[in-house]
Write a protein that holds these residues in place. Structure first.
Motif, PDB file in Angstrom:
ATOM      1  N   THR A  35       0.811  -1.215   0.000  1.00  0.00           N
ATOM      2  CA  THR A  35       0.000   0.000   0.000  1.00  0.00           C
ATOM      3  C   THR A  35       0.847   1.270   0.000  1.00  0.00           C
ATOM      4  N   ILE A  36       1.904   1.278   0.777  1.00  0.00           N
ATOM      5  CA  ILE A  36       2.705   2.502   0.944  1.00  0.00           C
ATOM      6  C   ILE A  36       3.707   2.606  -0.196  1.00  0.00           C
ATOM      7  N   GLU A  37       3.615   3.706  -0.921  1.00  0.00           N
ATOM      8  CA  GLU A  37       4.506   3.919  -2.059  1.00  0.00           C
ATOM      9  C   GLU A  37       5.723   4.759  -1.693  1.00  0.00           C
ATOM     10  N   ASP A  38       5.556   5.675  -0.768  1.00  0.00           N
ATOM     11  CA  ASP A  38       6.641   6.582  -0.375  1.00  0.00           C
ATOM     12  C   ASP A  38       6.858   6.440   1.133  1.00  0.00           C
ATOM     13  N   TRP A  39       7.810   5.582   1.498  1.00  0.00           N
ATOM     14  CA  TRP A  39       8.037   5.294   2.915  1.00  0.00           C
ATOM     15  C   TRP A  39       8.519   6.514   3.693  1.00  0.00           C
ATOM     16  N   ASP A  40       9.378   7.330   3.090  1.00  0.00           N
ATOM     17  CA  ASP A  40       9.850   8.526   3.793  1.00  0.00           C
ATOM     18  C   ASP A  40       8.676   9.431   4.155  1.00  0.00           C
ATOM     19  N   ASN A  41       7.775   9.640   3.210  1.00  0.00           N
ATOM     20  CA  ASN A  41       6.593  10.465   3.454  1.00  0.00           C
ATOM     21  C   ASN A  41       5.687   9.827   4.510  1.00  0.00           C
ATOM     22  N   HIS A  42       5.530   8.511   4.431  1.00  0.00           N
ATOM     23  CA  HIS A  42       4.683   7.817   5.398  1.00  0.00           C
ATOM     24  C   HIS A  42       5.255   7.943   6.820  1.00  0.00           C
ATOM     25  N   LEU A  43       6.544   7.738   6.972  1.00  0.00           N
ATOM     26  CA  LEU A  43       7.174   7.857   8.289  1.00  0.00           C
ATOM     27  C   LEU A  43       7.023   9.269   8.842  1.00  0.00           C
ATOM     28  N   GLU A  44       7.166  10.252   7.980  1.00  0.00           N
ATOM     29  CA  GLU A  44       6.986  11.646   8.398  1.00  0.00           C
ATOM     30  C   GLU A  44       5.537  11.900   8.822  1.00  0.00           C
ATOM     31  N   LYS A  45       4.598  11.406   8.025  1.00  0.00           N
ATOM     32  CA  LYS A  45       3.176  11.589   8.337  1.00  0.00           C
ATOM     33  C   LYS A  45       2.812  10.933   9.664  1.00  0.00           C
ATOM     34  N   LEU A  46       3.315   9.723   9.894  1.00  0.00           N
ATOM     35  CA  LEU A  46       2.986   9.027  11.137  1.00  0.00           C
ATOM     36  C   LEU A  46       3.718   9.634  12.329  1.00  0.00           C
ATOM     37  N   THR A  47       4.888  10.187  12.105  1.00  0.00           N
ATOM     38  CA  THR A  47       5.553  10.940  13.176  1.00  0.00           C
ATOM     39  C   THR A  47       4.711  12.150  13.531  1.00  0.00           C
ATOM     40  N   PHE A  49       1.491  12.394  13.149  1.00  0.00           N
ATOM     41  CA  PHE A  49       0.286  11.897  13.799  1.00  0.00           C
ATOM     42  C   PHE A  49       0.529  11.659  15.286  1.00  0.00           C
ATOM     43  N   TRP A  50       1.593  10.912  15.605  1.00  0.00           N
ATOM     44  CA  TRP A  50       1.848  10.579  17.004  1.00  0.00           C
ATOM     45  C   TRP A  50       2.359  11.777  17.796  1.00  0.00           C
ATOM     46  N   GLU A  51       3.079  12.678  17.146  1.00  0.00           N
ATOM     47  CA  GLU A  51       3.501  13.906  17.830  1.00  0.00           C
ATOM     48  C   GLU A  51       2.276  14.735  18.192  1.00  0.00           C
ATOM     49  N   ASN A  52       1.344  14.837  17.264  1.00  0.00           N
ATOM     50  CA  ASN A  52       0.092  15.540  17.530  1.00  0.00           C
ATOM     51  C   ASN A  52      -0.665  14.851  18.674  1.00  0.00           C
ATOM     52  N   LEU A  54       0.479  12.979  21.101  1.00  0.00           N
ATOM     53  CA  LEU A  54       1.144  13.027  22.403  1.00  0.00           C
ATOM     54  C   LEU A  54       1.386  14.446  22.902  1.00  0.00           C
ATOM     55  N   PHE A  55       1.806  15.324  22.007  1.00  0.00           N
ATOM     56  CA  PHE A  55       2.210  16.671  22.427  1.00  0.00           C
ATOM     57  C   PHE A  55       1.262  17.766  21.956  1.00  0.00           C
ATOM     58  N   ASP A  56       0.172  17.389  21.304  1.00  0.00           N
ATOM     59  CA  ASP A  56      -0.859  18.326  20.863  1.00  0.00           C
ATOM     60  C   ASP A  56      -0.316  19.440  19.965  1.00  0.00           C
ATOM     61  N   VAL A  57       0.568  19.046  19.048  1.00  0.00           N
ATOM     62  CA  VAL A  57       1.017  19.982  18.014  1.00  0.00           C
ATOM     63  C   VAL A  57       0.198  19.688  16.769  1.00  0.00           C
ATOM     64  N   ARG A  58      -0.125  20.677  16.012  1.00  0.00           N
ATOM     65  CA  ARG A  58      -1.019  20.504  14.855  1.00  0.00           C
ATOM     66  C   ARG A  58      -0.219  20.378  13.570  1.00  0.00           C
ATOM     67  N   LYS A  59       0.361  19.184  13.385  1.00  0.00           N
ATOM     68  CA  LYS A  59       1.115  18.909  12.166  1.00  0.00           C
ATOM     69  C   LYS A  59       0.446  17.845  11.315  1.00  0.00           C
ATOM     70  N   TYR A  60      -0.431  17.058  11.918  1.00  0.00           N
ATOM     71  CA  TYR A  60      -1.075  15.981  11.177  1.00  0.00           C
ATOM     72  C   TYR A  60      -2.472  16.420  10.766  1.00  0.00           C
ATOM     73  N   PHE A  61      -2.734  16.312   9.471  1.00  0.00           N
ATOM     74  CA  PHE A  61      -4.056  16.626   8.939  1.00  0.00           C
ATOM     75  C   PHE A  61      -4.427  15.495   7.978  1.00  0.00           C
ATOM     76  N   GLY A  62      -5.132  14.551   8.485  1.00  0.00           N
ATOM     77  CA  GLY A  62      -5.506  13.411   7.674  1.00  0.00           C
ATOM     78  C   GLY A  62      -6.711  12.727   8.280  1.00  0.00           C
ATOM     79  N   ASN A  63      -7.122  11.646   7.643  1.00  0.00           N
ATOM     80  CA  ASN A  63      -8.270  10.895   8.113  1.00  0.00           C
ATOM     81  C   ASN A  63      -7.893   9.410   8.170  1.00  0.00           C
ATOM     82  N   PRO A  64      -7.303   8.974   9.293  1.00  0.00           N
ATOM     83  CA  PRO A  64      -6.871   7.583   9.364  1.00  0.00           C
ATOM     84  C   PRO A  64      -8.022   6.584   9.252  1.00  0.00           C
TER      85      PRO A  64
END
Length: 131
Positions: A35-47, A49-52, A54-64
């Motif tokens: 499913t994942i075509e761009d692993w670097d982008n995926h790792l960044e996106k999931l970082t 997500f989890w940073e948001n 845990l630390f309530d920073v607004r960097k993730y904008f998606g619909n898991p």
């Protein structure tokens, strides 16, 4: 003694270790590898997500929820609660391998809840498709 998760760099280390475990797993790995075509982008996106998460920073904008429904559709509805259990076990294993502390326990609880919500959404979507 291990440290607790303290910052984005810690989360990135966690996400990278987790996905290394995912990719190496014969049961769950193919869902991600195919499913994942761009692993670097995926790792960044999931970082993000989890940073948001845990630390309530607004960097993730998606619909898991919708993304996981799409993956389930792509694999003809074979994603099961057992696979979510495996996913959760690999997440816990990754957390415990690197860290310990309050934030680790918080991410375990949130991942458990998230897995439940994802599975419910997938089943709802299957029911809607079959009506």
């Amino acid at each position: 003694m291990k440290n607790d998760i303290q910052n984005r760099e810690d989360i990135f280390r966690l996400v990278c270790l987790f996905y290394d475990k995912i990719k190496a797993n014969d049961e769950i790995g193919p869902f991600f590898i195919e499913t994942i075509e761009d692993w670097d982008n995926h790792l960044e996106k999931l970082t993000n997500f989890w940073e948001n998460n845990l630390f309530d920073v607004r960097k993730y904008f998606g619909n898991p929820l919708e993304e996981h429904v799409k993956v389930d559709e792509r694999f003809n509805g074979i994603i099961s609660p057992n696979l979510f259990g495996l996913w959760l076990n690999l997440w816990f294993e990754s957390l415990e391998e690197l860290f310990e502390g309050e934030n680790v326990e918080l991410l375990k609880r949130r991942a458990r809840k998230m897995g439940t919500f994802l599975m419910i959404r997938i089943f709802e979507s299957r029911n809607n498709r079959n009506q």
